[in-house]
Design a protein around this motif. Structure first.
Motif, PDB file in Angstrom:
ATOM      1  N   GLN A 207       1.127  -1.467   0.381  1.00  0.00           N
ATOM      2  CA  GLN A 207      -0.090  -0.318   0.243  1.00  0.00           C
ATOM      3  C   GLN A 207       1.237   1.522  -0.432  1.00  0.00           C
ATOM      4  N   GLN A 210       2.279   1.883  -2.996  1.00  0.00           N
ATOM      5  CA  GLN A 210       1.176   2.169  -4.128  1.00  0.00           C
ATOM      6  C   GLN A 210       1.014   3.786  -4.073  1.00  0.00           C
ATOM      7  N   GLU A 211       0.983   3.863  -2.691  1.00  0.00           N
ATOM      8  CA  GLU A 211       0.824   5.696  -2.474  1.00  0.00           C
ATOM      9  C   GLU A 211       1.948   5.616  -2.887  1.00  0.00           C
ATOM     10  N   ASN A 212       3.075   5.822  -3.220  1.00  0.00           N
ATOM     11  CA  ASN A 212       4.465   6.740  -3.375  1.00  0.00           C
ATOM     12  C   ASN A 212       4.287   6.938  -4.890  1.00  0.00           C
ATOM     13  N   GLU A 214       1.783   6.971  -6.970  1.00  0.00           N
ATOM     14  CA  GLU A 214       0.952   7.518  -7.031  1.00  0.00           C
ATOM     15  C   GLU A 214       1.280   9.700  -7.099  1.00  0.00           C
ATOM     16  N   LYS A 215       1.617   9.515  -5.290  1.00  0.00           N
ATOM     17  CA  LYS A 215       2.334  10.993  -6.064  1.00  0.00           C
ATOM     18  C   LYS A 215       3.457  11.429  -7.008  1.00  0.00           C
TER      19      LYS A 215
END
Length: 215
Positions: A207, A210-212, A214-215
């Protein structure tokens, strides 16, 4: 005079033989007891290794939600309990748990969120250690209405730790009858908890990646 000395010597020899026989009997019982303890320990190790194989075989190809669902089913079957669950601490709602998988009455149940306050789960998360209430859990936690609504009598749960050794969730079982107070169930649940903790940590890493991205 010599006759008296001879009788005294015979009496001493008899007493010594009796003492030796008593000592041998005590040692024999100790050896038998030790052998029994070793045999019991070997049986427990064998039982735990079978559980490990069963856990691996039933979940080896699964991850995420499928893994948690398979695991609670296996956990309930292995320990012979009505309820088994995996829960994760909700990051943006301190003091609350969200179930990731729930087994109840022979099937999967709907996941839900609940407050830790007044529940045995609160002690697992706060104390960061296994908590076992083999009987009378409703009386110990009278404000936890879910326990009385379901008719829960006993409770056993282990915390799940992050890499920073913070409690990030728990895995537990409940039953409508008292659980045995021997260490077997606790050892088996500890095995399950280690596997669940590994998967939950893996999901958090995925997770975060994935967040990195997206950023």
């Amino acid at each position: 005079m010599k006759s008296n000395d001879a009788r005294a010597e015979v009496a001493r020899l008899k007493a010594r033989v009796a003492a030796l026989e008593q000592l041998l009997e005590v040692q024999e019982q100790a050896v038998i007891g030790q052998a029994g303890r070793i045999e019991a320990a070997l049986k427990q190790i064998d039982g735990q290794s079978k559980v490990l194989r069963a856990v691996f075989e039933s979940t080896a190809t699964e991850t995420g939600d499928d893994f948690f669902r398979s695991l609670v089913a296996s956990l309930a079957s292995t320990l012979g309990v009505r309820w088994a669950f995996v829960g994760e601490v909700i990051g943006n709602r301190p003091g609350h748990i969200r179930t990731l998988a729930l087994w109840m009455d022979g099937g999967l149940g709907e996941n839900f969120e609940y407050a830790l306050a007044g529940t045995p789960c609160e002690h697992v998360i706060t104390d960061q250690r296994m908590r076992f209430f083999p009987r009378g859990v409703q009386q110990l936690f009278p404000t936890a209405l879910v326990l009385s609504d379901l008719g829960v009598e006993s409770y056993l749960a282990f915390p799940l730790f992050s890499d920073a050794r913070e409690a990030m969730g728990l895995v537990g079982v409940m039953h409508d009858a008292p659980m045995s107070e021997d260490s077997q169930a606790q050892s088996l649940l500890g095995i399950y908890a280690a596997r669940v903790g590994t998967e939950l940590r893996r999901l958090r890493v995925v997770q975060a990646l994935q967040e990195n991205e997206e950023k």
